[in-house]
Design an enzyme around this catalytic site. Structure first.
Site, PDB file in Angstrom:
ATOM      1  N   PHE A  24     -27.657   3.646   5.073  1.00 14.03           N
ATOM      2  CA  PHE A  24     -27.322   3.744   6.489  1.00 14.03           C
ATOM      3  C   PHE A  24     -26.085   4.614   6.610  1.00 14.03           C
ATOM      4  O   PHE A  24     -24.993   4.227   6.198  1.00 14.03           O
ATOM      5  CB  PHE A  24     -27.055   2.385   7.142  1.00 14.03           C
ATOM      6  CG  PHE A  24     -26.797   2.519   8.622  1.00 14.03           C
ATOM      7  CD1 PHE A  24     -27.857   2.562   9.513  1.00 14.03           C
ATOM      8  CD2 PHE A  24     -25.518   2.660   9.117  1.00 14.03           C
ATOM      9  CE1 PHE A  24     -27.638   2.724  10.877  1.00 14.03           C
ATOM     10  CE2 PHE A  24     -25.283   2.831  10.471  1.00 14.03           C
ATOM     11  CZ  PHE A  24     -26.351   2.860  11.355  1.00 14.03           C
TER      12      PHE A  24
ATOM     13  N   ASP B 191     -19.681   7.675   0.966  1.00 13.11           N
ATOM     14  CA  ASP B 191     -19.575   7.211   2.347  1.00 13.11           C
ATOM     15  C   ASP B 191     -18.927   5.829   2.324  1.00 13.11           C
ATOM     16  O   ASP B 191     -19.573   4.821   2.050  1.00 13.11           O
ATOM     17  CB  ASP B 191     -20.968   7.149   2.975  1.00 13.11           C
ATOM     18  CG  ASP B 191     -20.931   6.662   4.423  1.00 13.11           C
ATOM     19  OD1 ASP B 191     -19.884   6.136   4.857  1.00 13.11           O
ATOM     20  OD2 ASP B 191     -21.957   6.785   5.121  1.00 13.11           O
TER      21      ASP B 191
ATOM     22  N   LYS C 229     -14.557   3.888  11.166  1.00 12.26           N
ATOM     23  CA  LYS C 229     -14.440   2.487  11.562  1.00 12.26           C
ATOM     24  C   LYS C 229     -12.993   1.992  11.521  1.00 12.26           C
ATOM     25  O   LYS C 229     -12.251   2.192  12.454  1.00 12.26           O
ATOM     26  CB  LYS C 229     -15.380   1.614  10.730  1.00 12.26           C
ATOM     27  CG  LYS C 229     -16.857   1.882  11.028  1.00 12.26           C
ATOM     28  CD  LYS C 229     -17.754   0.826  10.481  1.00 12.26           C
ATOM     29  CE  LYS C 229     -19.232   1.162  10.689  1.00 12.26           C
ATOM     30  NZ  LYS C 229     -19.636   1.245  12.093  1.00 12.26           N
TER      31      LYS C 229
END
Length: 408
Positions: free
Chosen positions: A147, A232, A261
């Site tokens: 994801f 990531d 984030k």
């Protein structure tokens, strides 16, 4: 007349969303109005322990005083210039973020998906300018069940049909291999490969932690094959796993690091691509950009986030409290929990499907004052703010035990 928001109940507000909001989310039926630390409060004043932390965007809790102060101070001075001009906050942010990660240069963006897209562009440009891959032939190897975001390019290399269906045609140039499989990765990498892009821990897939040695193997393979290693760490980074970065568990340094984030402190969206100088150096003026990327407000908040991480306090908390989390989950194995994976303050918990779906378990926990989120099947994710206390953590695990017992 529409009633003012403060006079409307949770049920009123949920109903009001239905005709005017796109139906691309299925949130739990809780309407948050206030928050502090690890706790949120709905419009009726009911309190909940936040065990999701915005998918790791709230690593430092809701409204951390140092981050709120940094935002307030900057709001009184300057919020946006665009990158058409310099601003007085960006240099320090980039200097300190590069130093924190052990890399050289920063490309500031806004969202996690933008960071991934930017990392892909940097890798392709490097492949053409430095590696000598023929134009238009660069490939990037990714892992199944990944994801990395929701843009059309990113869903092109997703294996989740709910993320892909109806959004083609898809972007070419990606090869998908099983996660945690070095032999498959070796076979997929060739002279056209610009980069291997992986999550050190797969979050959306259920907090999937690779075997020891996998990340070291990816690093060794990419060096030997002459391509880049892009990590990531948008969910796994910035303290979540008990280290600043999840790759540090194997003392690995990627060529390109993707952050987001928690970098915005739960206040503004902030993301970044951080890379070695010889990689990031391929970008020239006009080749990539973002109006809001690196804006003064984002840089001020991002710098305050880095300052919190420079002390090591939050990494230590995640490491120490992670033991509490792991011990509590181990005690629940065979009591409704069929298995779990945890690193630091992050866990994927598999619940016996006979007791309910992940969604149903999440709703039952919500009614008991604990907020979590399901992922696939009967798996729920736990990712509390790193400010949570051991007592709060044990209380949440006790509530999980109660909910599973009632379901049984």
């Amino acid at each position: 007349m529409t009633a003012p928001a403060h006079a409307r109940t949770s049920a009123d507000l949920i109903r009001a969303e239905e005709p005017v909001l796109a139906h691309n989310y299925h949130p739990l039926p809780v309407v948050v109005a206030r928050a502090e630390g690890a706790w949120v409060e709905d419009v009726e004043g009911r309190r909940y322990l936040d065990m999701l932390a915005g998918y790791s965007a709230l690593n430092f809790g809701h409204r951390h005083p140092a981050l709120i102060q940094a935002a307030h101070d900057q709001l009184d001075r300057l919020t946006l210039t665009s990158r058409a001009f310099h601003n007085d906050r960006l240099a320090e942010f980039a200097e300190r973020l590069a130093a924190l990660t052990g890399l050289d240069m920063v490309l500031p963006m806004n969202t996690g998906a933008e960071a991934v897209e930017s990392g892909i562009k940097v890798a392709r440009k490097w492949a053409y300018d430095v590696k000598g891959v023929p134009d238009g032939q660069a490939t990037i190897v990714v892992a199944a069940d990944n994801f990395h975001g929701r843009t059309t390019t990113i869903v092109s290399f997703s294996t989740d049909e709910s993320a892909r269906a109806g959004f083609g045609p898809f972007t070419p140039g990606f090869r998908i291999v099983p996660y945690n499989d070095l032999a498959a990765l070796e076979e997929a990498v060739d002279e056209t490969t610009a980069a291997v892009l992986i999550e050190p821990i797969q979050g959306e897939a259920g907090v999937i932690i690779p075997d020891a040695g996998y990340l070291t193997g990816v690093r060794e393979l990419t060096r030997r094959k002459g391509c880049l290693f892009i990590a990531d760490e948008i969910q796994s980074g910035l303290g979540r796993t008990g280290r600043t970065l999840a790759v540090e568990h194997e003392s690995v340094v990627p060529d390109v690091l993707l952050l987001g984030k928690a970098l915005g402190g739960g206040i503004v969206p902030v993301s970044a691509v951080v890379a070695r100088r010889e990689v990031m150096g391929v970008l020239g003026p006009g080749e990539h950009g973002s109006t809001f990327g690196g804006n003064p407000l984002a840089a001020a908040v991002g710098t305050a986030v880095v300052e919190l991480l420079e002390t090591g306090e939050f990494q230590r908390r995640a490491d120490e409290l992670g033991l509490v989390l792991r011990e509590g989950l181990q005690a629940l194995e065979g009591q409704g929990v069929t298995g779990f994976r945890a690193r630091g303050l992050w866990a994927g918990v598999d619940v016996d499907p006979a007791l309910g779906t992940g969604r149903e378990i999440s709703e039952r926990l919500m009614r008991e004052g604990i907020l979590v989120k399901d992922t696939h099947g009967s798996t729920i994710r736990l990712a509390p703010p790193l400010t949570v206390t051991a007592d709060e953590l044990r209380s949440a695990l006790g509530t999980l035990e109660k909910v599973l017992g009632q379901a049984g």
